[in-house]
Design an enzyme around this catalytic site. Structure first.
Site, PDB file in Angstrom:
ATOM      1  N   CYS A 132      22.825  26.422   3.153  1.00  0.00           N
ATOM      2  CA  CYS A 132      21.895  27.440   3.671  1.00  0.00           C
ATOM      3  C   CYS A 132      22.030  28.734   2.859  1.00  0.00           C
ATOM      4  O   CYS A 132      21.607  28.789   1.711  1.00  0.00           O
ATOM      5  CB  CYS A 132      22.138  27.658   5.164  1.00  0.00           C
ATOM      6  SG  CYS A 132      20.766  28.497   5.994  1.00  0.00           S
ATOM      7  N   HIS A 170      21.536  22.131   7.022  1.00  0.00           N
ATOM      8  CA  HIS A 170      22.922  22.115   7.489  1.00  0.00           C
ATOM      9  C   HIS A 170      23.370  20.668   7.689  1.00  0.00           C
ATOM     10  O   HIS A 170      23.260  20.120   8.794  1.00  0.00           O
ATOM     11  CB  HIS A 170      23.047  22.886   8.803  1.00  0.00           C
ATOM     12  CG  HIS A 170      22.901  24.366   8.661  1.00  0.00           C
ATOM     13  ND1 HIS A 170      23.985  25.221   8.534  1.00  0.00           N
ATOM     14  CD2 HIS A 170      21.799  25.153   8.615  1.00  0.00           C
ATOM     15  CE1 HIS A 170      23.557  26.468   8.429  1.00  0.00           C
ATOM     16  NE2 HIS A 170      22.225  26.456   8.470  1.00  0.00           N
ATOM     17  N   GLU A 202      26.185  19.428   8.102  1.00  0.00           N
ATOM     18  CA  GLU A 202      27.322  19.246   9.006  1.00  0.00           C
ATOM     19  C   GLU A 202      26.897  18.817  10.407  1.00  0.00           C
ATOM     20  O   GLU A 202      27.676  18.186  11.137  1.00  0.00           O
ATOM     21  CB  GLU A 202      28.149  20.535   9.100  1.00  0.00           C
ATOM     22  CG  GLU A 202      27.425  21.744   9.650  1.00  0.00           C
ATOM     23  CD  GLU A 202      26.744  22.595   8.587  1.00  0.00           C
ATOM     24  OE1 GLU A 202      26.421  23.754   8.877  1.00  0.00           O
ATOM     25  OE2 GLU A 202      26.531  22.086   7.472  1.00  0.00           O
TER      26      GLU A 202
END
Length: 591
Positions: free
Chosen positions: A399, A526, A528
């Site tokens: 990001c 993102h 994750e």
């Protein structure tokens, strides 16, 4: 539908979310479809505007819902996809009731906490519990409900009352209550104290709920005498008192619960249609826990982020790193670096702090710059990115980390000295990162580009595409207001910074890779949020593989890990002598 409610004692932050997730994990391992709902008693509509220092990282769902960390635990443990309605807050339920009142749904009646708020909570839970969360699209059979906060807190009272009524509405055989309580052990006496648990259960009973299981959080295994005392004074059988002591890894928590007969208890108490013995899923969890305990080699990652005072601010990022490190059989060491410590101004103000920060960075095997907001620390992040680029250290920017990688490249390779994001310098002559036109900077909550979006690969010659398994596109979750300026794409690519992934319209830059570098990658999304313990996120896996100098070997093998780095599907462990087994990676969508 079976409902399992998890409530706390007189202290929060003792692992109620992990325990609730672990209960769901062992039930799912028995073949059940499990969903979860997290109830947060705060008045905020969602977690979107929370300070990372106060509540930790925001977790983003497929539908763009911004929620707390616990829903991330549920998704990771259970490998499910939740929606924003799986998170219920006081603000959300009051807004729902007020909207109904404004539409005249209550026919002019006085709207009160009881019955209108309590009824709305029950209806919300019953409706959301039926929404499929697994990839097979089947309706859940069990709903794990976690009530945040502490017992007796004023903001939790309407929810406690709602579930007091709820237990009679759905009948006893379909409702179970778990209390998670701390059993402290003062260092002065080393004696385990049961009184806080007794008082928590007493207070809960006063409010109309009786525990079926009491899960005791303690530093050491619960002594038999203490367990018997809790059983006697809390009016439960000794088998209903479960000990969850501190363990080496959170992967051991589901195993700990299963060993103490939690599955057998639910089988009898809720009349669950399951086999007695949990199957393959727990076998993989045991393999992960055993592997985690016996790792010898270490991989260190420098995490350069401004919220390092509260490590929960990067909870999803650290989990993704842990998943990838475990997949490649390495112990993870995260070196947290405040980016302001890397800036030249710190050299003048505190030379020791400056040198310590740079020593941490230089000694790491790889560099990660995660997402964030605000100008503080951005110059330090740019310094770290520039160092990783020049020293050919593996780098992943997520990001804001990707945006700053573009800024650094523009300044130091293209020679645009004032290149910047308009978030930090609205008057720059080289706005390489700009505000997305459809989002108003005047509104903070819910105004970002949120949720699952498709990224289309522009070339087959891409490290990221290979890490994902060579699909045409991937779908990952986003949370940002700014984007790389598409007008400057050609100038950047001519110098070697390639935008190998773009959105469906080809207007937004999603993945960037640097030529002639072992691993220099930035992603606008993102990754994750979709990382799982058994299926690590490809970008994070790539960073870890590059950091231990195994990325090239991995790609040459056809994007496969060796058997010692995979998990078996049967009851035995993976054998180093067996055939190479493909590691399934998360977030690949070939629909």
């Amino acid at each position: 539908m079976k409902y399992i409610l998890g409530t706390g004692g007189f202290m929060s932050g003792i692992g109620k979310g992990i325990i609730a997730s672990s209960v769901g994990t062992i039930l799912k391992s028995c073949g059940l479809h499990v969903t979860s709902i997290k109830i947060d008693p705060y008045i905020n509509i969602d977690a979107g505007t929370f300070s990372p220092y106060e509540h930790g990282a925001v977790f983003v769902l497929d539908d763009g819902g911004e929620v707390g960390l616990d829903l991330g635990n549920y998704e990771r443990f259970l490998d499910i996809r939740l929606t924003k309605d799986n998170n219920l807050t006081t603000g959300k339920i009051y807004q729902h009731v007020i909207n109904k009142e404004c539409k005249g749904d209550y026919l002019g009646k006085t709207v009160q906490v009881v019955p209108h708020i309590t009824d709305a909570v029950q209806e919300w839970v019953m409706r959301q519990a039926l929404i499929p969360v697994d990839q097979d699209g089947l309706e859940p059979q069990v709903c794990i409900i976690e009530l945040g906060g502490t017992v007796g807190a004023i903001e939790s009272t309407p929810f406690i009352e709602a579930f007091r009524q709820f237990q009679f509405k759905v009948k006893r055989e379909n409702f179970c209550n778990i209390v998670v309580s701390l059993v402290p052990q003062p260092s002065s006496t080393k004696e385990q104290k049961s009184k806080p648990t007794q008082n928590s259960v007493q207070k809960l009973r006063e409010l109309g709920l009786s525990p079926d299981l009491i899960v005791c959080r303690c530093s050491d295994p619960l002594e038999t005498s203490v367990k018997d005392k809790i059983s006697m004074f809390c009016h439960v059988e000794p088998e209903q008192v479960i000990c969850v002591q501190n363990v080496s890894s959170i992967y051991r928590v589901p195993l700990l619960l299963e060993e103490q007969g939690v599955v057998d208890y639910f089988l009898r108490r809720l009349n669950l249609p399951i086999e007695r013995q949990p199957q393959k899923l727990l076998t993989k969890w045991k393999e992960m826990a055993d592997r985690d305990d016996h790792l010898l080699e270490t991989c260190s990652i420098a995490l350069v982020g401004k919220y390092t005072k509260n490590l929960n601010s990067y909870a999803s990022v650290t989990k993704a790193l842990e998943h990838s490190a475990l997949a490649i059989n390495h112990k993870l060491e995260i070196k947290y670096i405040d980016p302001t410590d890397l800036e030249p101004s710190t050299l003048q103000e505190d030379p020791v702090l400056y040198r310590e920060a740079w020593q941490k960075l230089c000694s790491a095997h790889g560099v990660l710059v995660p997402g964030g907001f605000g100008v503080r620390g951005t110059e330090g992040k740019i310094q770290a990115i520039g160092w990783a680029r020049k020293q050919k250290k593996p780098f992943l920017g997520v990001c804001l980390g990707m945006q700053l990688a573009v800024v650094e490249f523009s300044r130091n390779v293209l020679g645009w000295q004032d290149a910047n994001s308009t978030e930090f310098d609205s008057k720059t002559s080289h706005p390489v990162v700009i505000d997305m036109p459809e989002h108003s900077p005047e509104q903070m909550g819910g105004t970002m580009r949120l949720g699952k979006r498709r990224t289309v690969f522009q070339t087959k010659n891409s490290v990221m595409r290979k890490l994902y398994g060579d699909p045409e596109f991937v779908e990952e979750r986003h949370r940002h207001r700014f984007e790389v300026n598409p007008v400057l794409k050609r100038c950047l690519e001519e110098q070697g910074l390639k935008f190998v992934g773009q959105d469906v319209e080809g207007e937004r830059m999603e993945i960037v890779e640097l030529e002639d570098h072992p691993f220099f990658v930035g992603v606008q999304y993102h990754p994750e949020f979709l990382s799982r313990p058994i299926n690590p996120s490809p970008p994070y896996l790539g960073l870890l593989l590059a950091s231990v100098e195994r990325l090239s070997h991995y790609l040459q093998k056809g994007w496969r890990l060796s058997p010692r780095n995979t998990y078996s599907d049967g009851s035995g462990s993976s054998s180093p002598d067996s055939e190479i087994t493909e590691l399934k990676l998360s977030s690949i969508n070939h629909d």
